[in-house]
Design an enzyme around this catalytic site. Structure first.
Site, PDB file in Angstrom:
ATOM      1  N   LYS A  71       0.830  -1.209   0.000  1.00 57.70           N
ATOM      2  CA  LYS A  71       0.000   0.000   0.000  1.00 57.70           C
ATOM      3  C   LYS A  71       0.870   1.267   0.000  1.00 57.70           C
ATOM      4  O   LYS A  71       0.610   2.200  -0.754  1.00 57.70           O
ATOM      5  CB  LYS A  71      -0.956  -0.008   1.207  1.00 57.70           C
ATOM      6  CG  LYS A  71      -1.928  -1.195   1.176  1.00 57.70           C
ATOM      7  CD  LYS A  71      -2.913  -1.174   2.311  1.00 57.70           C
ATOM      8  CE  LYS A  71      -2.279  -1.384   3.664  1.00 57.70           C
ATOM      9  NZ  LYS A  71      -1.603  -2.693   3.825  1.00 57.70           N
ATOM     10  N   ASP A 116      -1.627   6.410   6.399  1.00 56.17           N
ATOM     11  CA  ASP A 116      -1.633   4.982   6.708  1.00 56.17           C
ATOM     12  C   ASP A 116      -2.537   4.741   7.917  1.00 56.17           C
ATOM     13  O   ASP A 116      -2.718   5.648   8.741  1.00 56.17           O
ATOM     14  CB  ASP A 116      -0.195   4.549   7.026  1.00 56.17           C
ATOM     15  CG  ASP A 116       0.017   3.061   6.802  1.00 56.17           C
ATOM     16  OD1 ASP A 116      -0.924   2.390   6.338  1.00 56.17           O
ATOM     17  OD2 ASP A 116       1.123   2.572   7.087  1.00 56.17           O
ATOM     18  N   ARG A 224       6.533  -8.287   1.500  1.00 57.62           N
ATOM     19  CA  ARG A 224       7.460  -7.889   2.563  1.00 57.62           C
ATOM     20  C   ARG A 224       8.121  -9.122   3.186  1.00 57.62           C
ATOM     21  O   ARG A 224       9.320  -9.119   3.463  1.00 57.62           O
ATOM     22  CB  ARG A 224       6.741  -7.087   3.649  1.00 57.62           C
ATOM     23  CG  ARG A 224       7.672  -6.790   4.835  1.00 57.62           C
ATOM     24  CD  ARG A 224       7.038  -5.938   5.901  1.00 57.62           C
ATOM     25  NE  ARG A 224       6.847  -4.576   5.454  1.00 57.62           N
ATOM     26  CZ  ARG A 224       5.757  -3.865   5.676  1.00 57.62           C
ATOM     27  NH1 ARG A 224       4.742  -4.401   6.324  1.00 57.62           N
ATOM     28  NH2 ARG A 224       5.671  -2.638   5.242  1.00 57.62           N
TER      29      ARG A 224
HETATM   30  N1  LIG Z   1       3.807  -5.423  -6.023  1.00 55.50           N
HETATM   31  C1  LIG Z   1       5.041  -5.404  -5.524  1.00 55.50           C
HETATM   32  N2  LIG Z   1       6.093  -5.670  -6.283  1.00 55.50           N
HETATM   33  C2  LIG Z   1       7.337  -5.676  -5.748  1.00 55.50           C
HETATM   34  N3  LIG Z   1       7.614  -5.425  -4.465  1.00 55.50           N
HETATM   35  C3  LIG Z   1       6.617  -5.135  -3.661  1.00 55.50           C
HETATM   36  C4  LIG Z   1       5.278  -5.110  -4.146  1.00 55.50           C
HETATM   37  N4  LIG Z   1       4.454  -4.787  -3.130  1.00 55.50           N
HETATM   38  C5  LIG Z   1       5.244  -4.620  -2.057  1.00 55.50           C
HETATM   39  N5  LIG Z   1       6.526  -4.833  -2.370  1.00 55.50           N
HETATM   40  C6  LIG Z   1       7.648  -4.766  -1.442  1.00 55.50           C
HETATM   41  O1  LIG Z   1       7.186  -5.144  -0.144  1.00 55.50           O
HETATM   42  C7  LIG Z   1       7.638  -4.233   0.838  1.00 55.50           C
HETATM   43  C8  LIG Z   1       6.451  -3.796   1.677  1.00 55.50           C
HETATM   44  O2  LIG Z   1       5.583  -2.995   0.920  1.00 55.50           O
HETATM   45  P1  LIG Z   1       4.771  -1.768   1.545  1.00 55.50           P
HETATM   46  O3  LIG Z   1       5.569  -1.123   2.637  1.00 55.50           O
HETATM   47  O4  LIG Z   1       4.332  -0.928   0.428  1.00 55.50           O
HETATM   48  O5  LIG Z   1       3.547  -2.528   2.188  1.00 55.50           O
HETATM   49  P2  LIG Z   1       2.285  -1.918   2.961  1.00 55.50           P
HETATM   50  O6  LIG Z   1       1.079  -2.611   2.436  1.00 55.50           O
HETATM   51  O7  LIG Z   1       2.311  -0.457   2.935  1.00 55.50           O
HETATM   52  O8  LIG Z   1       2.535  -2.425   4.423  1.00 55.50           O
HETATM   53  P3  LIG Z   1       2.037  -1.730   5.803  1.00 55.50           P
HETATM   54  O9  LIG Z   1       0.562  -1.695   5.718  1.00 55.50           O
HETATM   55  O10 LIG Z   1       2.558  -2.706   6.831  1.00 55.50           O
HETATM   56  O11 LIG Z   1       2.709  -0.406   5.858  1.00 55.50           O
HETATM   57  C9  LIG Z   1       8.330  -3.086   0.088  1.00 55.50           C
HETATM   58  O12 LIG Z   1       9.706  -3.185   0.318  1.00 55.50           O
HETATM   59  C10 LIG Z   1       8.146  -3.347  -1.365  1.00 55.50           C
HETATM   60  O13 LIG Z   1       9.407  -3.309  -1.989  1.00 55.50           O
END
Ligand SMILES: Nc1ncnc2c1ncn2[C@@H]1O[C@H](COP(=O)(O)OP(=O)(O)OP(=O)(O)O)[C@@H](O)[C@H]1O
Length: 355
Positions: A71, A116, A224
């Site tokens: 996200k 967030d 992640r």
């Molecule tokens: N579609 C994708 N392709 C490649 N890498 C990804 C993808 N989605 C996430 N990642 C990798 O996974 C990691 C976590 O992603 P991110 O921080 O955006 O997750 P999030 O959903 O925001 O988590 P949270 O809700 O815990 O903050 C990042 O380092 C990113 O590089």
């Protein structure tokens, strides 16, 4: 296990300190680089292209889905695709309407505000956000009591990207103000393999296709976790072998870190083990199960159970926790005879076992 230790779990989907630094380096920078989530990607791409075409600020976007699915990454991509700066904050950080007013009033035109855990914002801040999202205006209250006055403040058009793990918790008036809602799904193994290959390339790790598949299969559908397991397997490969990640090296490394073939870790397995060995597969109450594994009730419920339920290994029933046939199989144990015959208590009565 304390909450701090919980956060340290290798398969936990939250980000720790090391994660945050490496994550920044591994984040895809545009929609083409973003792996999987085809539907969200395609829809979002249309929304952004149309806004660019009109020369307008993009509509507000709500992203829902489990932690670690991308996200934050997508919100950064939205800003990059719009050629706009991004400001990042979170619901728990905004406890007063004034906190939000300060952020909103300092936004520049077209800026992306990433909020967030938007479901954890305080109620007064949430109400201020309604007006800001719809009319690009806030009322700042000056003074207290009967003498208080509301001073309207115009805001530049901005794009709010809200992220939540629980879209259902958002009040409808807030949900309705988002022009686009994208639900992020867990990733398929072949998508996670691509994530692992991409990250290995960026981290300069040599990896074989089988090695990537092994890591992907244990990553609980979450990029992640895939990235984190890759880094631990890389460590093992460098110390114990020639640095190349093969299937065998990945298996050995993840055995050391106690992440099994299905992605279960020590906590997950001890919950299942207690459920099967001590309670014959259930049903057993959550508190009793937590005491049996020596953990807090919340740890079992919020850390271990969601994945066990999703994997079809455990069912939450009105009478308590029940192991499914897949759980017995996964731990290499045979259910008591009455389970299979459909006459005994618990799972048999829940219809979890075939006749
Ligand atoms: N579609 C994708 N392709 C490649 N890498 C990804 C993808 N989605 C996430 N990642 C990798 O996974 C990691 C976590 O992603 P991110 O921080 O955006 O997750 P999030 O959903 O925001 O988590 P949270 O809700 O815990 O903050 C990042 O380092 C990113 O590089």
């Amino acid at each position: 296990m304390s909450w701090d230790e919980t956060a340290d779990r290798l398969v936990g989907a939250g980000a720790d300190g090391e994660d945050q630094a490496v994550e920044a380096a591994l984040r895809p920078k545009d929609l083409d680089e973003f792996i999987g989530q085809e539907r969200v990607r395609e829809q979002l791409s249309l929304v952004l292209r149309a806004a660019r075409h009109r020369g307008a600020t993009a509509d507000h976007v709500l992203l829902s889905g489990a932690p670690g699915l991308g996200k934050t990454t997508l919100s950064m991509i939205i800003a990059a695709e719009m050629g706009a700066p991004i400001r990042i904050t979170s619901g728990p950080a905004i406890q007063h309407a004034g906190d939000l007013a300060a952020i909103l009033s300092s936004l520049t035109e077209g800026e992306v505000l990433f909020l967030d855990e938007i479901h954890r914002m305080s109620r007064p801040a949430e109400e201020m956000l309604y007006m800001a999202m719809e009319d690009f205006r806030v009322d700042v209250i000056v003074g207290k009591g009967p003498g208080a006055t509301a001073i309207p403040l115009e805001l530049p058009p901005f794009t709010l990207v809200g992220a939540t793990t629980r879209a259902g918790l958002l009040p409808p008036p807030l949900r309705d103000r988002f022009g686009f809602t994208g639900h992020m799904e867990f990733y398929a193994p072949h998508e996670l393999e691509r994530v692992v290959h991409r990250s290995a390339r960026l981290l300069d790790v040599e990896i074989e296709a089988d090695g990537a598949a092994e890591i992907a299969g244990r990553s609980r559908g979450t990029p992640r976790i895939a990235n984190r397991l890759l880094r631990r397997v890389r460590d093992y490969a460098q110390v114990k072998a020639d640095g190349v990640v093969t299937r065998e090296i990945a298996r050995q490394a993840l055995e050391v870190y106690e992440v099994d073939a299905r992605g279960l870790d020590r906590l997950d397995r001890s919950v299942l083990d207690a459920l099967l060995r001590l309670f014959g597969g259930g049903p057993v109450g959550l508190s009793t199960l937590a005491v049996a594994v020596g953990e807090e009730r919340e740890t079992v419920e919020e850390v271990a159970e969601p994945f066990l339920v999703r994997e079809g290994l455990l069912a939450r029933t009105p009478r308590g926790r029940v192991a499914t046939p897949a759980a017995w199989e996964h731990l290499g144990m045979t259910p008591p005879a009455d389970r299979g015959a459909g006459q005994g208590p618990g799972a048999a009565q829940q219809g979890l076992f075939g006749a």
